[in-house]
Design an enzyme around this catalytic site. Structure first.
Site, short mmCIF file in Angstrom:
data_model
loop_
_atom_site.label_atom_id
_atom_site.label_comp_id
_atom_site.label_asym_id
_atom_site.label_seq_id
_atom_site.Cartn_x
_atom_site.Cartn_y
_atom_site.Cartn_z
N ASP A 156 -2.64 -10.86 -2.18
CA ASP A 156 -3.20 -10.32 -0.93
C ASP A 156 -4.68 -9.96 -1.17
OD1 ASP A 156 -2.02 -8.85 1.79
OD2 ASP A 156 -3.75 -7.81 0.95
N ASP A 186 -4.36 -12.86 3.63
CA ASP A 186 -5.59 -12.37 4.28
C ASP A 186 -6.85 -12.64 3.46
OD1 ASP A 186 -4.53 -10.56 2.49
OD2 ASP A 186 -4.51 -8.86 3.89
N HIS A 214 -6.19 -7.39 -0.32
CA HIS A 214 -6.31 -5.97 -0.65
C HIS A 214 -5.56 -5.66 -1.94
CE1 HIS A 214 -6.57 -6.29 3.82
NE2 HIS A 214 -7.61 -5.48 3.63
N HIS A 238 0.82 -1.23 0.00
CA HIS A 238 0.00 0.00 0.00
C HIS A 238 0.84 1.27 0.00
CE1 HIS A 238 -3.61 -2.30 0.47
NE2 HIS A 238 -3.30 -2.75 1.66
ZN LIG Z 1 -3.95 -7.24 2.83
#
Ligand SMILES: [Zn+2]
Length: 304
Positions: free
Chosen positions: A162, A241, A164, A125
């Site tokens: 991931d 995740d 995200h 991120h």
């Molecule tokens: Zn994540």
């Protein structure tokens, strides 16, 4: 050929606070799982510190300086409500990025077939000049630029599973980026129509998607695009995740999915670049699921 495990004790020293999901116990759980006898053949290396000039290939110089200056000598400092640093965070972040740099150097030099970097804080991120989403420096992007600028590799790919979307990696790395992620979800980027100049592949997955949807996204979209790109080196943003037990998200993957996707990515790397893969840890917040998933990933990396 060898699989490297690159990590460092300093990565335990990044402490975002007692209630924070991105906690040192994550790394402890993974490393404990990798102590099992089946992982005895891993070649363990200590992560070096990333150099500022390596970070500054993807981050603004003023941002690198600001992050390092913001590390408190006691207590905490916050870049945003999610992204909190403690006195040990500066060295942890430099070791996390340095791990990927060192793993890239080793794999490109032929010292190992592939590598897994068990590090934190995570990176995908982090933007060129902004810490966010638990991330300070974009470890995988720093490693990708090492491959490109130091080793002269023209075709470096990043695949990110991931849960995200890796907004930072997509924005700062312009060769090939593919991501599967829950959608709509944090951080808000990663729509299917975000394709860059044809070098970005985003496959959003609806909440409650599980193995069939994930394997279809990889098998029908990401893997064919990756094969078409023909990487000289494949980097993996390995967040765990999307596991069914993860408390932060709502996908329903299981350990076998991580073993499967790792083997599929290895098959492409075997075809294109003598199996050269560098994987680095991103998210994963249920400790047993994280440990078992990371173990499944590393087991596959060590396999034929
Ligand atoms: Zn994540």
């Amino acid at each position: 050929m060898t699989t490297l495990l690159v990590t460092h004790q300093a990565c335990f020293g990044h402490d975002p606070g007692r209630q924070h999901p991105e906690r040192p116990a994550r790394l402890k759980a993974i490393l404990a799982a990798l102590e099992a006898p089946e992982f005895a053949a891993l070649e363990r290396r200590a992560a070096p510190l990333a150099q500022v000039e390596q970070l500054a290939r993807v981050h603004a110089q003023f941002y690198v300086d600001r992050v390092l200056q913001a590390i408190p000598s006691s207590g905490y400092a916050a870049f945003d409500p999610d992204t909190i640093v403690s006195p040990g965070s500066g060295e942890a972040a430099l070791r996390a990025a340095g791990a990927v740099v060192a793993a890239v150097d080793a794999v490109v030099a032929g010292e190992a077939r592939n590598a897994f970097c068990a590090v934190r804080p995570p990176g995908h991120h982090a933007e060129a000049a902004r810490a966010m989403g638990f991330c300070l420096f974009n470890n995988v992007a720093v490693g990708a630029e090492q491959a490109r600028k130091v080793h002269g590799l023209a075709r470096v790919a990043v695949v990110d599973f991931d849960v995200h979307h890796g907004n930072g990696t997509q924005h700062m790395f312009d060769l090939f980026y593919a991501s599967t992620h829950q959608w709509p979800f944090y951080p808000g980027t990663g729509a299917a129509d975000e394709t860059g100049v044809g070098n970005i592949v985003n496959v959003p997955l609806a909440p409650m998607s599980g193995s069939p949807e994930f394997r279809a996204a990889m098998g029908d979209v990401v893997l064919p695009a990756l094969r078409h790109f023909r990487p000289d080196l494949l980097l993996i943003s390995a967040g765990f995740d999307a596991h069914v037990d993860d408390p932060l998200a709502s996908l329903r993957l299981v350990e076998a999915d991580y073993e499967w996707v790792t083997r599929e990515l290895m098959a492409v790397a075997d075809e294109c670049c003598r199996g050269r893969i560098v994987s680095t840890l991103e998210g994963g917040y249920d400790l047993p699921a994280l440990a078992a998933s990371a173990a499944a990933h590393v087991r596959a990396l060590m396999g034929d």
